[in-house]
Design an enzyme around this catalytic site. Structure first.
Site, PDB file in Angstrom:
ATOM      1  CG  ASP A 189      58.599  52.335  64.210  1.00 47.65           C
ATOM      2  OD1 ASP A 189      57.319  52.889  64.505  1.00 47.65           O
ATOM      3  OD2 ASP A 189      58.812  51.224  65.009  1.00 47.65           O
ATOM      4  CD  GLU A 238      54.325  58.417  63.031  1.00 50.73           C
ATOM      5  OE1 GLU A 238      53.733  57.436  63.324  1.00 50.73           O
ATOM      6  OE2 GLU A 238      55.541  58.601  63.453  1.00 50.73           O
ATOM      7  CG  ASP A 249      53.704  52.101  69.368  1.00 41.87           C
ATOM      8  OD1 ASP A 249      53.888  51.141  68.712  1.00 41.87           O
ATOM      9  OD2 ASP A 249      54.587  53.111  69.500  1.00 41.87           O
TER      10      ASP A 249
END
Length: 939
Positions: free
Chosen positions: A545, A548, A622
């Site tokens: 997760d 980025e 998300d």
């Protein structure tokens, strides 16, 4: 070959090299490039490099892994040009300008760099280091269209005349690979902030002609209401010409103190006009609710959670200097929310057939031109450069259940037990974040109060429930924990977020940072931490997760660069977008180094060119649980698949949930259930089948009671997915062995059909199934297009339809329109509760006649890497329409545990004998197969 004299006194115009040619153009004509090199990689791939110096700098690419080039080519010269020609591709470079033109082997134009100063290398400085801003403009022919470039949430499919911003962010995935419907691609080897397409800057609203609600020129009327239930009760108004609160804390710092953000509504009204006629684009960033009316028409009705704002693109056709009434209503979400509005005028006529790629920082220009006979060959060229896509373990093609989040060991085990009790198929259960103690993020240790025996939990999943276990791991460390101290001592952590004393949202808030994935030793250290704390307990797969890296959500690109400075490789400006690639590389290499027989599987929220090489699948982040967000995932998934990375998924049902669904009325509850059912239908036919989201819980039995249409629909499509596993797992094998794309835009399979160029809400799932998700509430029919070139069979009834037509078909609550291409062979296996429950000893072979057909069943050992050594088998089924003959070919290859004897049940479907898909129905022929060729003739 001897070089010939230069135009302006340089000793040479060009130098022939063993792998290509280097040209030395005039800098004032070449955008500051003093050397341009064409390197022949293969017969259909040519690399172009341009340097501000006389030599091309050497560097190790992060994204390419190909072997040294060895393709044959010829080099010819004329007075002003040099031409490099292979057996399938020609590249001609003009000596004075360094501009390159690409044509196919027959001389047909494919793509050209703009002839004069289409390239630009502009000096820039970051972190005190000299780099260059890099721009390249290309020109193509009429009718071209561009796809790929990662995953984006603007619901745009064809990027022609649009702008794509490549910046890794939650829901946005930057992949610098563009593919054209004219069968070429550009792999842009740069890791910095990049824009592609129409790279002009979006302008503030103040650059439009603005008029207030009363018609006064120069501004819009901003009305501030502190009562969102009564927006007509205005507290105060202001003249405003700029709407610009796009990043963290912008609204908190800059909105008027008298505006109650938590309870208020802000409305801008007036009119706009432009000095241009044509298609204008308005681009909004928003958190909370956004509604936009133009000329009285509602053009946007959006919602997005405040901590992860969305974007909305509105394309509006305006007449020059004509006023258009506009109204923008924003309902913030919480005390920190987001709203911005910018615009761009129509594309100039001179750029009608142009697109540009522009990167913020690099040492030199570097891209690969890839050509193929079709788009599959172009994708194959991309993977030849950046690496094969390993076959995922077979269980990963089954159903995954996840939620935010299972808070205890008991909750997680009970979810799996309930699936087994209800006989709902399941292969993978996912443990989301915060299984650690509250103050120990980054420890990779379970909280013993909530997970007292994780080893036993995982063992029970494996042995009692036959389920796999995936766990969430973040590259994030809380200040002061032992792992933080060790990484800090080694110099492996980014320091800025620590220096800023930035606290996260957990409990009292904790100061944290991320590790530097560009540091090879840090990558090894991160894997060793995961190995010691988690992998040794039996973890099957990794959910990576915030890769980025999302050090702090919704910060500007400038802030992100500050948080990542410096990287082990160089300036953050140069390497910004490649973080998820390096993060995945470390775990992939780490696991393969300690466990050579177990396939690595990574699910990561962000990716980059080459991610597929490290067993990384990407999900769409998300996203919101809204109908429009469901629709957007279709085009997002298609463009991502066209970016060369074959394994993509999403949060079925949407991650973030509007407050109205958390404590729903009866009406809201029914809408919620229908949204989940429709999204589940769609999710059953994408590469990876995965449910996840916030409250309400996303288990099928928590969404609706048994017997409800939503439950029945989800049950049907889950079972359908498992029945189709021989077909689906073959697609995974094809992704490796043939560089295949599983989720296929219609432009891939129907290139001659002009009507599919803009269709981004339908797709092929493999070679046979046309999928048309339903994304409108209460819709019970769906308009869809059947591509030309052949006919189509309705999957459920077997009814035949001619291709090349738009039709409207029934789409009951419980079903999604699916059609089978005429000339298809669709394989179905036994009913399963999990993929390893039993082998496909009986396979039903549905033959959709009318055209020749072929499908090759691929099988291997499902979970190890022996397929890389040749341990797999293929059985080819081929149908010839002329004689009505089905040939089941001899088996090629073998592997341990292979089924040597099996049964094939053949069902013929034709326009005159329609039959719906039914693997339990009566077979027309039954074949006992032992690996030897069998021929059948349709009676």
């Amino acid at each position: 070959m001897q070089p010939i004299p230069s135009f302006a006194g340089d000793p040479v115009k060009f130098i022939r090299e063993k792998d290509g040619v280097t040209v030395f153009p005039e800098t004032y004509l070449s955008g500051n490039a003093r050397a341009v090199k064409l390197q022949v990689i293969t017969d259909n791939i040519i690399r172009v490099m341009a340097s501000p110096g006389k030599e091309i700098p050497g560097r190790k690419s992060l994204i390419t892994v190909y072997s040294p080039p060895s393709a044959d080519f010829t080099l010819t010269e004329s007075t002003d040009k040099v031409t490099v020609q292979t057996s399938s591709l020609t590249a001609t470079v003009t000596l004075a300008t360094g501009a390159v033109v690409f044509t196919d082997k027959n001389g047909r134009p494919l793509l050209a760099e703009r002839p004069h100063n289409g390239r630009n290398l502009q000096p820039a400085v970051f972190e005190g280091q000299s780099v260059y801003g890099i721009t390249q403009t290309f020109e193509t022919t009429d009718g071209d269209a561009y796809y790929g470039l990662g995953q984006h949430q603007d619901d745009i499919f064809n990027y022609h005349h649009r702008q794509v911003f490549l910046f890794q962010n939650n829901t946005e995935v930057a992949v610098p690979f563009l593919i054209s419907r004219k069968n070429y691609g550009i792999l842009w080897d740069n890791y910095s902030l990049t824009k592609a397409g129409d790279t002009r800057e979006y302008l503030p609203l103040s650059r439009l002609q603005l008029f207030s609600a009363k018609g006064e020129p120069g501004w819009l009327t901003a009305s501030y209401s502190n009562q969102r239930q009564h927006p007509e009760k205005v507290a105060f108004t202001r003249a405003e010409s700029i709407i610009d609160y796009p990043y963290l804390d912008d609204s908190k710092k800059n909105l008027p103190a008298d505006f109650a953000v938590k309870t208020g509504v802000l409305t801008w009204e007036g009119s706009i006009a432009s000095d241009f006629s044509g298609l204008h684009t308005l681009r909004f960033t928003y958190g909370g609710y956004l509604k936009v009316w133009v000329n009285g028409k509602l053009m946007a009705d959006k919602w997005r959670q405040a901590w992860n704002p969305g974007t909305a693109l509105l394309e509006i056709d305006l007449e020059k200097n004509k006023k258009y009434p506009v109204k923008i209503m924003w309902t913030p979400d919480g005390d920190v929310s987001y709203i911005s509005a910018r615009w761009i005028n129509p594309v100039p006529e001179a750029d009608r057939n142009a697109f540009t790629i522009q990167s913020e920082a690099g040492q030199f220009l570097d891209y690969y031109f890839i050509h193929g006979n079709n788009m599959d060959e172009v994708v194959s060229g991309y993977r030849q450069l950046t690496g094969k896509a390993p076959i995922v373990p077979k269980w990963a093609m089954g159903f995954w259940q996840s939620r935010e989040r299972y808070k205890t060991q008991h909750e997680l085990l009970q979810a799996v037990a309930e699936y087994r009790k209800r006989k709902l198929p399941l292969d993978n259960i996912v443990l989301d974040w915060s299984y650690w103690k509250e103050d120990a993020w980054g420890s990779q240790e379970f909280d013993p109060q909530r997970f007292p025996s994780p080893d036993s939990m995982i063992q029970a999943l494996h042995e009692r429930y036959h389920a796999r276990f995936m766990i969430s791991v973040w590259p994030k460390f809380y200040e002061g924990i032992p792992a933080y101290r060790e990484f800090d001592k080694q110099g492996w952590l980014y320091r800025r977020n620590i220096a800023d004393r930035q606290r996260d949202w957990i409990g009292k808030g904790y100061v944290s940072t991320f590790y530097d994935a560009f540091n090879e030793r840090a990558r090894r250290g991160f894997w060793e931490l995961l190995h010691k704390k988690l992998y040794n307990k039996g973890v099957d797969a990794w959910w990576m997760d915030a890769s980025e890296p999302d050090v702090l959500s919704n910060v500007s690109p400038e802030k992100r660069k500050e948080q990542m400075s410096p990287t082990a490789n160089g300036t953050a400006a140069e390497y910004l977008n490649a973080y998820p690639l390096e993060n995945a590389k470390g775990i992939y290499n780490g696991q393969r180094s300690v466990d050579a027989d177990k396939r690595v599987f990574l699910l990561t929220r962000s990716g980059f060119a080459g991610s597929q090489h490290y067993a990384a699948a990407i999900w769409s982040g998300d996203i919101a649980a809204r109908w429009e967000d469901m629709r957007t995932q279709i085009s997002a998934g298609l463009n991502f698949s066209l970016s060369g990375i074959p394994f993509w998924t999403m949060d079925i049902g949407g991650f973030a949930v509007e407050p109205r669904y958390e404590k729903p009325t009866a009406a809201d509850l029914e809408e919620w259930r229908e949204l989940q059912a429709r999204w589940f239908q769609f999710g059953s036919m994408v590469p990876l089948f995965r449910s996840h989201g916030q409250l309400p819980f996303r288990e099928i039995y928590n969404i609706s009671p048994e017997g409800h249409p939503a439950y029945k629909s989800m049950q049907y499509y889950s079972r359908l997915r498992y029945r189709l596993m021989p077909y689906i797992y073959t697609l995974a094998g094809m992704a490796y062995h043939r560089d295949y794309t599983i989720m296929r835009a219609l432009v891939m399979d129907f290139p001659e059909d002009e009507n599919v160029r803009e269709i981004g809400d339908q797709f092929m799932f493999g070679p046979s199934l046309l999928v048309s998700p339903v994304y409108v509430y209460k819709a019970r029919e769906r308009s869809l297009y059947l591509p030309s070139g052949g006919g189509w069979y309705d999957f459920y009834s077997g009814k035949y339809f001619d291709g090349g037509k738009r039709i409207t078909v029934a789409a009951s609550y419980e079903t999604m329109p699916v059609f089978v291409k005429e000339g298809s062979i669709l394989l179905s296996g036994p009913a399963l509760q999990y993929t390893a429950e039993k082998k496909a000893d009986t396979v039903t072979v549905h033959v959709y006649t009318g055209k020749d057909a072929e499908f090759t069943l691929y099988e291997d050992e499902d979970t190890n890497y022996n397929y890389e050594k040749g341990a797999f088998s293929n059985i080819t089924f081929s149908y010839k329409e002329a004689g009505g003959t089905l040939t089941i070919g001899g088996r090629h290859g073998e592997f341990p545990g292979m089924l040597r004897d099996r049964v094939f049940r053949v069902v013929w479907i034709s326009r005159n004998e329609p039959k719906g898909w039914n693997p339990e129905g009566k077979a027309d022929e039954v074949v006992r197969y032992s690996g030897v060729t069998v021929k059948l003739v349709k009676k």
